[in-house]
Every structure is written in C-alpha cells, then in structure tokens.
Design a protein around this motif. Structure first.
Motif, PDB file in Angstrom:
ATOM      1  N   ASP A 127       0.783  -1.212   0.224  1.00  0.00           N
ATOM      2  CA  ASP A 127       0.001   0.122   0.064  1.00  0.00           C
ATOM      3  C   ASP A 127       0.799   1.349  -0.107  1.00  0.00           C
ATOM      4  O   ASP A 127       0.482   2.140  -0.734  1.00  0.00           O
ATOM      5  N   PHE A 128       2.060   1.242   0.899  1.00  0.00           N
ATOM      6  CA  PHE A 128       2.840   2.241   0.770  1.00  0.00           C
ATOM      7  C   PHE A 128       3.412   2.612  -0.635  1.00  0.00           C
ATOM      8  O   PHE A 128       3.337   3.866  -1.133  1.00  0.00           O
ATOM      9  N   PHE A 130       2.242   1.799  -3.325  1.00  0.00           N
ATOM     10  CA  PHE A 130       1.274   2.076  -4.151  1.00  0.00           C
ATOM     11  C   PHE A 130       0.981   3.774  -4.085  1.00  0.00           C
ATOM     12  O   PHE A 130       0.998   4.449  -5.042  1.00  0.00           O
ATOM     13  N   ALA A 131       1.012   4.177  -2.825  1.00  0.00           N
ATOM     14  CA  ALA A 131       0.646   5.553  -2.546  1.00  0.00           C
ATOM     15  C   ALA A 131       1.856   6.284  -2.989  1.00  0.00           C
ATOM     16  O   ALA A 131       1.632   7.428  -3.743  1.00  0.00           O
TER      17      ALA A 131
END
Lengths: 338, 338
Positions: A127-128, A130-131
C-alpha cells in the motif's frame, strides 16, 4: 577516470534489454535514484521490504519502456523519470500483494517478502509503495498520465481477482486466460509505453500505437513466462520452474493441453492442479504431457505473434536508435525462452 | 412529490452528523451515486466485497467533511464530489486491508469481508478501490489535491506499519501512540478537510486551518473510539467493545493505565495483551483497571482538547451554517462517548 573498467559492450553479443539499459543509462540512473529516495521511510521495515523487492535484480523492463519511448519521441523534459519510477513501484506493490495472495513458500527459488516479514507487513508496504507511486505521478505533472496509470492499477486488481477465481479451475479456456493476462500483466506494460507519448505531446495515433506496443509486449512477456515456468523449449528445469504448477495456476500451456488431451490426462490435471494433490514426479509428468501436445511450442508461437504486433506498432513512431532498441527488446522477450 | 415522507428534523434533537448530512444531502446523493458507480466491476466479487463495506451503515464522516468545507467556502463547482468519494474509497480500502492485517474473526460484532470472501480477495479488492480512488481524484482535476491525498495514503500505510510494530508491546508510550494515530487516522481526516479549500482556491491560511480542523477532529475521533472500545464512560459493554483488547492493541487508555499501575497490573497487561492469553473475565478486569486509574476519562479529556482545537481552527473560515455544523460535528464526536 575513476579506475572502474567500463563494460565492454563490443566484446560479446549482449541481449537487447541490456543494450537498451546501456543506451538509457543516464535516465535509468535518475530513475534508480528516485526509486531509492521514494522507498525511504523512517519506519525501518518499509525500506527493508521495499528493497528486498527492488534490489532483487529485476530487469526494470517497465520503467525502461517508459524512458525509451520518451527519448524515442524526442522528449527532453524530466517528467518521464518519476513516471518510470511510479511504474516500477506499482509493479513492486503488485508483487508484494501477489505473494500474499498466492501464499507461496518460494518464488523463483527465493523466499518472498511475506515469508520473511509476514503477510500484514507485505500488504501494508505494498500500500505504501502504491501511494508513493501516485506521489511520483503528481511530480510528473500530467493529469492524463495519472489517469492512464490509475486506470491500469484498477485493471490489474480486477485481473488478479479474476485469476484468483480461475485458479485450480481446469475449465479455464484459452480466451478467459488471455483476458486475465491482458489485465494482470499487459495493462501495466501498455501504460508504461503510453505515458511518455502523453508527456511528449505526441499525436493521438502515436500514443495509441505505443499503447499497442506495450500491451502486445506484455502479452508476449507473460506467455513466455508461462512457458518458462515449465522449462521453455530447452526444458531446463530448476529453481525457476514449477511455481505455476505448484500453485494450481492454469496458464496457457495447461489450458492448451487440457483442450487436446484425453480423460486420463484430464484426471491428472484435476488431481494435481484442481485438487492440489501432487507427488514429486508430477511436475515431470506435467512437462511431458505439455510437450506431447506441443503446448509449450504453441504458447511460444502465440508469444511470437504478440511480439511481432508490438514491433509493427513501432511503425507509427520515428525510426531511431530508441525505436530500434524497443523492437529488439520485443523480439528478445520471446528469444529468451529458447 | 413522490409520496415519500420527508424526515421530520424538527421533531427531535438530531445529532450534528445527521444534521450536517441533511444539510449536505444533495451533494451527498451525488457522492453516493459516484461511490456506487465506481465500485462497479464486471468481476462480480469486487462490487460484492466493496458493498459489504460501503453499505455497512458507515457515517460517511470523511466525505461529509470534504463536502461541507467546500460549501462553507462558497465553492460552486462539482470537483468536491469525486474528491469526497475518493476519500471514502481510500478509507474503505484501508479497512479491507486492516481486516487482513488484524486477522480478526469479528469487527464490531460483524464478520469482516476477509472472513466471508478470504484474505486474497480482500487484499485485491482493497487495491481496486485504492486505484479507483485515484481515478476519482483525476476527475476532480486538481493536481494539488491529488498530492495531498496520495501523501495521506502513504502516511496511513506508514502509520499502520508502526501500529503493527507496536502491537502487543506494553512499552508503547503515550507519545508513540499519538504519533501512530496521527498517521493512521488523522492524516485522512486532515486530507478530507484540506482538499476542498484547494479546489475552492481559498487562501493558504484557510487551507492550513482546515488541515488542522481535520487532523484534530481525526485525533479526537480515534481517541473516542479507543475509549468506546472499553465501553466509554457509560461503560456499555457489548458487541461493539473489546476488539482492541482481543487484538492486543495498546491504545491510549491502556498506555495510561500502564504508566499509572503497579507490577500486578503490568503482569495482567503483559499476559493478556503482549502474550495474548485471555480468559473470559479478563476484559471486565481490564475495564476495571482502566476506570480505577481514570484512564477512560483522561482519554476522553484528551479527545475533548483535540475537538476544541478543531473548533478553534474554524475561526479562519467564514461564519456560516456550514462552519457552524462542522463545529457542532467536532463537539459531537466527543459527546457520543458519554
């Protein structure tokens, strides 16, 4: 002269991915610097996991495509560097989540990040990344490129969900399989090739052609990977083979063998892939069955067709050292299976 | 007149979240339509999981803040609607991944999506919603808002990783805990309140003040949640309590009780939270210990302080029905614990 020997590119034939990387080395150094910078975090496990993936010796083929298409079109800005890094981050985030989804003990003979640090960590660091990919896209400053890459990210997730639904289903057809890899693999290759024409302000037909180049290259790439997972044509079985078989992933070679084979073979695939009951000799038998139907050849033949369409798409682009390298790259993607 | 009775808002005092939702009902209908539209996919499990979350009766407090701050500042465009939907999608994606990370059998008395559909599906549908959130942001057309929200998404992931590292660690200090919730909860509230001033072209000091409003409201919201997980002041224990205790999450009430308590109590927290060995009576004992130190009161006192700072931040904004509702919302967030 700092005493480091330069690589002797003349000494031996090098593969086109290496040659393209050498051609793009200044840009790729910039991409690597961005990757290192944006994977950093005061929360130590984040860079640890990120670098487990990013330093694993990947070929950076997707960012290379972004950089090469930009240069091919005469783009002389800097926006292609964050876009290239963003593409690699999306790819890395997807790999981290794939490892959790597949729950594999080994991936190409190595321990995946989730087996070292745990599933929760892999989910969150994915997620990190991706962000951070989206932050990199913001740096590039093109809303249209952002649209292309965010749409690709959604399509990838849809493809992964469909692959999950198809896993262990021996009824998966060739058409269904091609739809899945168009989404889970080719969409990001397509976006990697499409964003630089957008940035360079290239005509719409060039942008469309580069999207085709990336998509077809991505399909070829995935099909070759599928064949190589059963040893390819040379059938060199080793630590890099057997992942798909072990995980019950019905890829094109198996789908083709299922179409062509009889009831006995079907029972074999149902037991090993649908039911997941495998004994040590089963992988060798799977390879034998695939070869008896020419399923690996047929898969690579399909890959060759997609690679040829990728090369054809380059007709819409200027003829220069970059487009020639991109054509050579498409051909090499298939050759590596022999 | 379609025969549907209008809600009788005069009949009884309604809570400010409901009043704000009524005030913003036209905009929120637009947000809901966008949410339904962008959660759709031909891959059936995606809308199924998405709606499991999106229709679970959430208060839509984050998109409500985005809509209300836009209206408060006189914004008369449409860009706040996709941004509000994007905020809710980021929140939903985070919840889907949290459930995988926490591996809880129950969340507020309900089965989380990963227990219905599986971890892989929850990971991938979270990724899908995350990607769709960025597509919504592209629709809003503000690169600066995109930067704010993508940075918030990265900070949330960092906060979740830090929370994971702190889980079951009784040495977690109050300061460490506040850092974690600033990242994992308050960052998205802050971004929800900051993007509309950007869209409305508000002065930098108004944008900064709204960021403070959102952040302080987010901290208050999380601290109240932490207290409510132990029954709040009224100590109504039920299906909505005990999640944090069961999962070994050291929240502020526990951190405060650990600071204040002796060796016996410390041994209790170590056994139940660090080691995760819990018997049926332990949760009641945990609540007793927290109350004996006034830890729930102190947590809510801290929440009240943050809510007051959120209200103060509204001084930088125009005084109108929207800012008054946002102030009432901040106060209500704390009141609900009593």
């Amino acid at each position: 002269m700092n005493g480091l020997p330069l690589p002797d590119y003349e000494a031996a034939p090098v593969n086109p991915a290496v040659r393209l990387a050498a051609l793009a080395s200044t840009d790729m150094a910039g991409v690597e610097a961005l990757i290192a910078d944006r994977a950093s975090s005061a929360t130590a496990v984040i860079p640890a996991i990120a670098h487990h993936l990013l330093d694993a010796g990947g070929k950076r083929i997707r960012p290379l495509i972004t950089v090469a298409t930009a240069r091919m079109l005469g783009y002389d800005g800097r926006g292609h560097l964050p876009l290239a890094a963003a593409v690699e981050f999306i790819h890395s985030a997807t790999l981290l989540h794939d490892d959790v989804v597949d729950d594999s003990e080994l991936r190409r003979g190595k321990q995946p990040a989730n087996k070292v640090w745990g599933n929760p960590q892999s989910v969150l660091v994915g997620d990190f990344l991706f962000a951070r990919a989206f932050m990199l896209m913001v740096d590039a400053g093109s809303m249209e490129a952002l649209h292309v890459l965010s749409r690709a990210a959604a399509v990838i997730a849809e493809g992964e969900v469909r692959q999950l639904a198809a896993a262990r289903k021996v009824a998966t057809t060739r058409a269904e399989y091609m739809d899945i890899i168009a989404a889970k693999t080719a969409a990001l290759f397509a976006a990697s090739a499409q964003v630089s024409p957008i940035l360079a302000g290239a005509p719409a037909e060039v942008e469309a052609a580069m999207e085709v180049y990336g998509r077809e290259l991505g399909l070829a790439f995935q099909l070759v990977d599928d064949a190589l997972d059963y040893g390819g044509i040379a059938v060199e079985l080793g630590k890099n083979t057997g992942d798909d078989f072990r995980e019950g992933k019905i890829t094109l070679p198996v789908a083709l063998a299922l179409e062509a084979g009889g009831a006995d073979e079907r029972a074999f695939w149902v037991r090993t892939m649908a039911d997941g009951r495998q004994s040590p000799d089963d992988f060798d038998r799977a390879v034998d069955i695939l070869k008896s139907h020419g399923a690996l050849d047929a898969t690579l033949e399909a890959a060759r067709g997609h690679a040829a369409r990728a090369v054809d798409a380059l007709d819409a682009a200027p003829d220069n050292v970059w487009s020639q390298s991109l054509a050579a790259l498409a051909e090499f993607v298939v050759e590596r299976a022999y």
